[in-house]
Design an enzyme around this catalytic site. Structure first.
Site, short mmCIF file in Angstrom:
data_model
loop_
_atom_site.label_atom_id
_atom_site.label_comp_id
_atom_site.label_asym_id
_atom_site.label_seq_id
_atom_site.Cartn_x
_atom_site.Cartn_y
_atom_site.Cartn_z
N LYS A 170 0.85 -1.19 0.00
CA LYS A 170 0.00 0.00 0.00
C LYS A 170 0.89 1.24 0.00
O LYS A 170 1.53 1.58 1.00
CB LYS A 170 -0.93 0.06 1.20
CG LYS A 170 -2.04 1.12 1.02
CD LYS A 170 -2.59 1.65 2.31
CE LYS A 170 -1.74 2.72 2.92
NZ LYS A 170 -1.73 3.99 2.13
N GLU A 243 9.89 0.99 10.57
CA GLU A 243 10.93 2.02 10.35
C GLU A 243 10.23 3.35 10.49
O GLU A 243 9.44 3.75 9.63
CB GLU A 243 11.57 1.86 8.96
CG GLU A 243 12.87 2.64 8.79
CD GLU A 243 12.67 4.08 8.35
OE1 GLU A 243 12.78 4.97 9.23
OE2 GLU A 243 12.37 4.33 7.18
N CYS A 277 13.74 10.59 7.03
CA CYS A 277 13.82 10.32 8.47
C CYS A 277 15.24 10.38 9.00
O CYS A 277 15.46 10.69 10.17
CB CYS A 277 13.21 8.96 8.78
SG CYS A 277 11.44 8.84 8.46
N GLU A 373 10.41 16.06 15.33
CA GLU A 373 10.83 15.86 13.94
C GLU A 373 10.10 16.85 13.04
O GLU A 373 8.89 16.77 12.88
CB GLU A 373 10.54 14.43 13.50
CG GLU A 373 11.06 14.12 12.10
CD GLU A 373 10.76 12.69 11.68
OE1 GLU A 373 11.57 12.13 10.93
OE2 GLU A 373 9.72 12.15 12.09
#
Length: 469
Positions: A170, A243, A277, A373
């Site tokens: 997906k 992850e 990331c 973040e």
């Protein structure tokens, strides 16, 4: 279109979502929103293919993956067009860096599957011979984000297929095009249903995780979404590989060349508009390096230009309006709290989601732009008195994905690599990655590995066999 059992399918209920070009902010197409019936059709196709693909020899799987890698190279123009349209990436950046890496990932796993590692067989019980089998784990549900649509798909799909698993992939709702093309190409060399793609948003992802068929869920995305995936997968006792986010430090010590260091960090921090990331976001510099580094960062930042895919620029727009708003909010909040912004700091006044290279100083560890973040072309710079404090601040985060240390002193670099609590540590570089090396995190950055031999472990199960002799 979805790809189920090797064929194009629209969603059974006909629902669709709009696709937006981040370089203009305009709508250019639509994609299916898959529901429970679409998910069930995809997992059934993957189950049927498992008997064929899972029973294939490693050499047969290797040959198929090598042919798929060749097809990716041969269809480079189509892949570039698909990726650029949905992400706003510069065509040269994707063609020159990401696509060769993606092809290399498939070729790496085509080789790795033919050279498995394991313990030796032996007579561990008197009169009995025992050995270990590594078998495909089964159907894999793979969910990937919008920042690197095709690369993240390759990181999940290649090891899963190499291990003998079949996959229902997906892609992110806003960036499905290259994943669909990957599945179309895979259908030319793999059994029908070995790789399926179902398009849609969060509800589609939830339905896929909750479907009883997948034995493994591989997810890349935010930490908040990862927690939801882990909780949903736990209801079926599924194995999960996550992850997740990162808030990555770059530790800069006294003895660096500030020009080389500033340009190296900014190059990594603005790669894909900082939407990675593992990008360096928190620069932590010791006292002797700080002033010169800040001055050089401010001087170099304008040369890392943001622009459209058709323009001469180092990086493109942010992917979507929500991410654009998020980055802008972080910077606006920081400005209102009295920090010093020495470069960038305001969106580019044009259609699309453009934000320039931004350098923020006079921040402390508790500030949101430091401890959360941002996921944009923004770096913060903190001053510390010594190496010990730099390492302490670097590790003072819930995330544990990646980090770097910049110094000419190899002894200090090795010491830092031991003490930094992150799955990847780079020395005098950042974002240098290869399929041979694991991409893995600690803490809120998740668990399990993408790339390398270690990722094969995500998609295999271990069986002990003992025979009386």
């Amino acid at each position: 279109m979805n790809i189920i059992g090797g064929a194009q399918r629209t969603s059974l209920d006909g629902n669709r979502s709009s696709l937006v070009d981040p370089s203009t902010g305009g709508t250019y197409g639509s994609a299916p929103i898959s529901g429970a019936a679409d998910i069930a059709a995809a997992t059934r196709a993957a189950t049927r293919a498992s008997a064929v693909w899972g029973g294939a020899t490693p050499s047969a799987r290797s040959r198929a993956l090598l042919r798929l890698a060749d097809l990716l190279e041969a269809n480079a123009d189509r892949l570039v067009e698909a990726e650029v349209r949905t992400t706003g990436r510069r065509p040269a950046a994707f063609r020159g860096a990401e696509l060769p890496h993606i092809v290399d990932v498939f070729r790496f796993f085509a080789g790795a599957v033919r050279n498995p590692e394991g313990i030796a067989a032996g007579e561990f019980v008197a009169g009995h011979e025992s050995w270990i089998r590594r078998e495909p784990a089964g159907v894999v549900a793979a969910i990937v984000p919008w920042n690197f649509p095709l690369m993240m798909a390759a990181w999940k799909v290649a090891p899963a297929l190499a291990a003998g698993c079949t996959v229902v992939l997906k892609p992110a709702e806003s960036t499905p095009t290259s994943a669909v093309l990957l599945a179309e190409l895979a259908a030319e060399v793999l059994p029908e249903g070995a790789l399926n793609v179902v398009c849609g948003g969060r509800d589609t992802g939830r339905l896929l995780v909750e479907d009883p068929v997948p034995a493994v869920v591989g997810f890349t995305g935010s930490t908040a979404a990862g927690r939801f995936v882990a909780a949903a997968a736990s209801q079926g006792l599924k194995r999960v590989h996550l992850e997740l986010g990162g808030n990555c430090p770059a530790v800069v010590l006294d003895d660096v060349d500030v020009t080389t260091t500033a340009e190296g960090i900014l190059g990594a921090a603005t790669f894909n508009a900082g939407q990675a990331c593992a990008s360096p976001t928190r620069i932590i510099a010791t006292t002797a390096a700080y002033d010169g580094l800040v001055e050089q960062l401010a001087a170099s930042a304008p040369s890392f230009r943001v622009g459209s895919p058709a323009e001469e620029a180092e990086f493109g727009p942010l992917n979507n309006v929500d991410q654009f708003t998020r980055v802008r909010s972080f910077v606006d909040e920081a400005r209102s709290s009295g920090v010093r912004i020495v470069a960038g700091g305001a969106p580019v006044d044009r259609a699309g989601y453009y934000f320039p290279t931004t350098v923020v100083t006079n921040v402390d560890q508790s500030h949101p732009i430091v401890c959360e973040e941002v996921f944009g072309p923004v770096v913060t710079v903190q001053r510390v008195p010594d190496v010990a404090e730099a390492i302490r601040l670097a590790n003072d985060t819930a995330y544990g994905l990646a980090s770097s240390v910049w110094t000419r002193d190899h002894r200090l670099a090795l010491q830092a690599s031991r003490e930094l609590n992150f799955g990847e540590v780079w020395i005098n570089c950042h974002l240098a990655q290869s399929p041979e090396l694991p991409h893995t995190g600690f803490g809120d950055s998740g668990f399990g590995s993408d790339m390398s031999r270690f990722s094969l472990e995500n998609y295999t199960r271990v069986k002990a066999v003992t025979s009386k002799v």
